[in-house]
Design an enzyme around this catalytic site. Structure first.
Site, short mmCIF file in Angstrom:
data_model
loop_
_atom_site.label_atom_id
_atom_site.label_comp_id
_atom_site.label_asym_id
_atom_site.label_seq_id
_atom_site.Cartn_x
_atom_site.Cartn_y
_atom_site.Cartn_z
N GLY A 293 -2.07 -22.49 22.42
CA GLY A 293 -1.36 -22.39 23.69
C GLY A 293 -2.30 -21.93 24.78
O GLY A 293 -3.01 -20.93 24.61
N GLY B 99 -1.41 -21.62 28.29
CA GLY B 99 -0.77 -21.24 29.54
C GLY B 99 -1.42 -19.97 30.06
O GLY B 99 -2.58 -19.68 29.75
N ARG C 118 18.81 -10.64 37.00
CA ARG C 118 19.25 -12.01 36.71
C ARG C 118 20.49 -12.07 35.83
O ARG C 118 21.37 -12.90 36.05
CB ARG C 118 18.10 -12.77 36.04
CG ARG C 118 16.95 -13.02 36.98
CD ARG C 118 15.77 -13.63 36.27
NE ARG C 118 14.72 -13.94 37.24
CZ ARG C 118 13.55 -14.45 36.92
NH1 ARG C 118 13.26 -14.70 35.65
NH2 ARG C 118 12.64 -14.72 37.85
N ALA D 185 -0.92 -16.75 29.32
CA ALA D 185 -1.31 -15.79 28.28
C ALA D 185 -2.46 -16.35 27.46
O ALA D 185 -3.50 -15.70 27.30
CB ALA D 185 -0.12 -15.46 27.39
N SER E 196 13.30 -20.73 42.69
CA SER E 196 12.74 -19.39 42.53
C SER E 196 13.72 -18.29 42.92
O SER E 196 14.44 -18.39 43.92
CB SER E 196 11.48 -19.26 43.38
OG SER E 196 11.05 -17.91 43.42
#
Length: 667
Positions: free
Chosen positions: A41, A43, A338, A45, A285
């Site tokens: 991966g 991305g 959220r 991180a 966003s």
């Protein structure tokens, strides 16, 4: 049940990370040249980890299923990245960021990890500025900040509505430097399909070249998983269509515990779905909630007229609008976390006040912000008695400067001008706070196997605050893992190259090959998407924003039955040794069909409401989440035993020594 060793250092929380770094074992530069690390991966991180580990001198193999790390889903993060630099002079501090994150996660996160995250947050911004990330700046040239939900300060650094893209380009540039030096071997269009353990330690992976179909063996002294979250278990989510849980699930099946899968975030600010044939949802966003006001009509007849296309929102008078977040949560208003905002929107829509044809949407209105900014700009420019048109023109220019690309994206998808007509939004599956269990070192329950970023469970508890995903991904990759992995690898300096011609690699490759051959040879009748959509509907209807014991029990059985049907009747066209996207999807959906069952099992086990996990049986008198700190203040870490329904629960008790455990309130 075993007691999990989280390896949290002793001492005051403000000193833990510093004292820990002072006493860990190090690998000297000459020995780092003899140690290999696999990073799956790339991305934020994984990319930042690969670049930093290579910069330190390790030999890194990096794997991405995309055609370039620039295509990682981190690119879709729009609103910003948190850091406690107090540039706005509004009282921010490391402690306040720590407190807001623990509170925002509804007191279900590990204190030590969160405090470390707050400590390194400032260094992330310095690192990214040095890389050339074009953060927004104020009139004096200093880095600007804006607010996000769940906090009372402005600590979010941003690059218009493209923050994730700009940060990813910074990490990608750092990776490219190391690729050019030969310290990173980059494997694009490769998917990890299993991890290889030798003597209990992670020593490599089995990967498939997605272009040729070739199965490959790759060895290393340690393996790092950085493959993001599992939101696509719902089929419809804000994640990219390729985002999947396969790497995380494969390591779970090889001994890595999977923690808190039911802690999944439903983002309140997404473009509502438009029909049955939609393949994904689009995130708007959370930064828009800084200036946008959320409302529905007060009168049910107005809502019905809007749903039928007989009334425009601009025709509804101010006194006939219900700004329900401002009404219910006056202290935080539209900037509640959220999970709170999502449930409030669902409650209004379920009551019949939704505002699109499906009845599943609320308005996000910028009229007040445009007027406010326009009035300010008129004064700044010395315009006396400006007309309403002039005020609108000046205000729109400011809103466009802050959010222009988001407004443009909305208009292209919905075909409505959000400067003139309020946006329509509705909650959608977004981020997963659950994930692979890791200790303070970010190591899983398998030695030498690490998990970072959204793929692990560690920092956000039951709900992630906005703009904290980028913060955690870069903290793990730039500033945490490069320290902690050295402590483990110090014992490997004499090990030498890990061979791939061993029985362990043979067995892992044989298992992968067998599964792939099954898919292309099975004479089924239904496509992979047929099963993915059915799984998604079960998950949304019964394991979605609100859950109850009856629905969860039904979901567990329905997912089990669907999985059995999948293995009998799935049809995968194409060949094994070629570019075959349907074959890729088949393996990923097979994993989702197991993960979905564990997800529902975890939600059924957690008899409380907290953060993104809302059980209808556990609510306060005014409809808010009701936690049970006596019985559920723990991390639920599940051990795979062959079937998700038979997974064994292990508990990591959460201790709150520096923050008072109390009922979360944003009123």
């Amino acid at each position: 049940m075993t007691t999990l060793n989280s390896r949290i250092p002793e001492g005051p929380i403000k000193d833990k990370w510093t004292l820990y770094k002072d006493h860990i074992d190090l690998v000297n530069p000459a020995n780092k040249r003899n140690i290999d690390i696999i990073v799956v991966g790339t991305g934020l991180a994984g990319g930042s980890a690969a670049a930093t580990l290579a910069e330190l001198g390790y030999n890194v193999k990096a794997f991405a299923y995309q055609d370039s790390p620039r295509r990682a889903h981190s690119i879709a993060a729009q609103g910003g990245i948190n850091a406690a630099k107090n540039y706005m002079g509004d009282g921010d501090s490391n402690y306040r960021l720590f407190y807001d994150t623990v509170k925002g996660g509804d007191y279900r996160s590990r204190e030590a990890n969160v405090h470390r995250l707050a400590e390194v947050s400032g260094a992330i911004i310095d690192q990214c500025v040095a890389q050339g990330v074009p953060f927004a700046r104020d009139y004096g040239g200093l880095l600007d900040n804006r607010s996000f939900g769940g906090v009372l300060v402005s600590r979010t650094f941003y690059a218009k509505g493209q923050t994730g893209q700009q940060l990813l380009l910074g990490a990608y540039s750092a990776m490219n430097r190391q690729i050019a030096r030969g310290k990173i071997d980059m494997y694009n269009r490769h998917e990890m399909l299993d991890v290889v353990k030798i003597d209990g330690k992670a020593r490599g992976i089995i990967a498939r070249d997605l272009v040729t179909g070739k199965i490959e063996r790759h060895s290393a002294h340690a393996v790092v998983i950085a493959t993001g979250g599992y939101g696509n278990v719902y089929f419809l989510s804000t994640n990219a269509m390729g985002s999947n849980a396969t790497a995380a699930w494969k390591i779970h099946k090889k001994g890595a515990f999977f923690a808190n899968p039911c802690f999944t975030q439903i983002h309140p600010t997404c473009i509502p779905r438009s029909g049955e044939y939609q393949s994904k949802l689009t995130l708007m966003s959370e930064s828009l909630r800084n200036d946008g006001r959320i409302w529905v009509p007060k009168k049910i007849e107005d809502a019905k007229a809007i749903q039928q296309g007989k009334l425009k929102p601009t025709a509804i008078a101010e006194e006939d609008r219900d700004y329900y977040l401002e009404r219910r949560y006056p202290a935080f208003g539209n900037l509640v976390p959220r999970d709170v905002a999502s449930r409030a929107a669902k409650e209004r829509c379920d009551a019949g006040y939704g505002v699109n044809a499906t009845g599943e949407a609320v308005y996000l209105d910028f009229a007040d912000a445009i007027k406010r900014y326009g009035t300010q700009q008129a004064k700044i420019h010395g315009i006396a008695n400006p007309t309403a048109e002039k005020i609108y023109e000046l205000g729109q220019a400011i809103v466009e400067e802050k959010y222009g690309n988001l407004f443009q994206m909305y208009e292209k998808i919905v075909d409505e001008n959000p400067y003139k007509t309020p946006m329509m939004i509705y909650p959608a599956t977004h981020y997963t706070m659950g994930g692979v269990w890791v200790d303070y070192n970010l190591m899983t329950t398998v030695d030498g196997l690490y998990c970072i970023g959204e793929a692990n469970f560690s920092d956000h508890g039951a709900n992630r605050l906005g703009a904290s995903a980028l913060m955690q991904g870069l903290a793990d990759g730039y500033f945490v893992l490069p320290y902690t992995i050295g402590d483990y690898l110090a014992a490997d300096i004499r090990t030498g190259k890990i061979p791939t011609d061993t029985p362990e690699f043979d067995a892992a490759e044989k298992e992968v090959q067998s599964k792939l051959e099954f898919f292309v040879n099975n004479k089924g009748t239904h496509s992979v998407d047929y099963y993915h959509k059915k799984l998604g509907k079960i998950m949304w209807d019964k394991v979605g924003m609100a859950r109850n014991a009856k629905g969860l029990t039904e979901a567990i059985k329905e997912i089990h039955d669907l999985r059995e049907d999948f293995w009998k009747n799935v049809k995968v066209p194409g060949e094994l040794n070629e570019l075959n996207p349907e074959l890729e999807k088949a393996g990923r959906v097979a994993d989702f069909l197991e993960l979905g069952e564990l997800f529902a099992k975890d939600a059924l086990n957690r008899e409380e409401s907290c953060g993104g996990h809302f059980r209808e049986e556990h609510v306060t008198e005014d409809g808010e989440a009701k936690r049970d700190d006596v019985n559920f203040a723990y991390v639920a870490a599940w051990e795979y035993t062959g079937k998700p329904s038979e997974a064994i629960l292990h508990k990591e008790q959460l201790e709150f020594k520096d923050i008072e455990l109390k009922t979360r309130s944003y009123k």
